[in-house]
Enzyme design. Sequence first.
Site, PDB file in Angstrom:
ATOM      1  N   HIS A 173       0.833  -1.202   0.000  1.00 38.16           N
ATOM      2  CA  HIS A 173       0.000   0.000   0.000  1.00 38.16           C
ATOM      3  C   HIS A 173       0.870   1.255   0.000  1.00 38.16           C
ATOM      4  O   HIS A 173       2.013   1.235   0.471  1.00 38.16           O
ATOM      5  CB  HIS A 173      -0.878   0.036   1.266  1.00 38.16           C
ATOM      6  CG  HIS A 173      -2.027  -0.927   1.258  1.00 38.16           C
ATOM      7  ND1 HIS A 173      -2.323  -1.744   2.325  1.00 38.16           N
ATOM      8  CD2 HIS A 173      -2.969  -1.186   0.316  1.00 38.16           C
ATOM      9  CE1 HIS A 173      -3.404  -2.472   2.048  1.00 38.16           C
ATOM     10  NE2 HIS A 173      -3.816  -2.149   0.830  1.00 38.16           N
ATOM     11  N   CYS A 260      -2.966   0.208   9.332  1.00 33.40           N
ATOM     12  CA  CYS A 260      -4.086  -0.671   8.945  1.00 33.40           C
ATOM     13  C   CYS A 260      -4.873  -1.201  10.144  1.00 33.40           C
ATOM     14  O   CYS A 260      -5.995  -1.681   9.985  1.00 33.40           O
ATOM     15  CB  CYS A 260      -3.611  -1.814   8.064  1.00 33.40           C
ATOM     16  SG  CYS A 260      -1.931  -2.302   8.253  1.00 33.40           S
TER      17      CYS A 260
HETATM   18  N1  GLY Z   1      -2.478  -9.020   4.745  1.00 32.71           N
HETATM   19  C1  GLY Z   1      -2.850  -7.702   4.438  1.00 32.71           C
HETATM   20  C2  GLY Z   1      -3.349  -7.604   3.065  1.00 32.71           C
HETATM   21  O1  GLY Z   1      -2.740  -8.193   2.208  1.00 32.71           O
HETATM   22  O2  GLY Z   1      -4.315  -6.976   2.764  1.00 32.71           O
END
Ligand code: GLY
Length: 274
Positions: A173, A260
């Site tokens: 991300h 996150c």
């Molecule tokens: N494990 C976090 C994702 O890949 O979204």
Amino acid sequence: MSARSYSFTHAIMRAPSNSITHGLRAKDTGTPDIAQFAKDHAHYKNLLESTGAKVTSLPALEDYPDSVFVEDAALCLPQGAIIMRPGAPSRLGEATLMKPVLEQFYKNLPIIEAPVSEALATIEGGDILTTEREILVGRSARTNAVGIEALRDIVAPWGYKVREVITPPGVLHFKTDCSLLDENTILATKRLADSGCFAGYKIIHTAPGEEAAANAIRFNQLVLMPAGFPKTAQILAKAGYDVRQVGNTETAKIDGGMSCLSLRFSPPVMQANS
Ligand code: GLY
């Protein structure tokens, strides 16, 4: 302190499920230890609460191994909460399940819809960095141009400028490699900052070899960062930030970090009911 980009009255977290051992990951670095994950998760929650924020804890969802990463399911702004459309098919249902939770706080809940154009829109919260002046969205394997356009259409009437940027190749991300520290300052890896996407901001680089420290969060007066990156922690402390280190070894095994693990927001005053 009134900066809307890092001053929050509320947060949402979700308990890690036993199925986190099956969480998505780019490469296998071992199976997450569930007890240690839960311990670090509780420490993180305590730190958010220590700032005076109210943290809603959602129950674990065994059917969704990555559901502890609540940030990817929504983008919360003062005007409304936008339900994302994750690019990972196994995570689509997480966004659907977040909507009724956010309805407790927001009346305005636009959804990123699938058929925005011929291409399907995908967008995950981990690719979105909201600063005081704009919303940067990284195009990535999870977030596409159609998803970014759909977000732009939703937030433009609220006065937000959306700027499309590029998440570095091989990086999950956009916020894997950067964090907001204050109104004008971004913590970033050199590989991301060198793209020029933070022109006009003050940039603090992660220390060489400590790139994984870039995924931190500014939450009210605190900066939460993953433990184990002493040079970057020292750089931030010297710059005047109140840094708290949270164990992240188990979360990192499934490509997770500080941002996150929570949805951070201040619900509209007229609508808040908790
Ligand atoms: N494990 C976090 C994702 O890949 O979204």
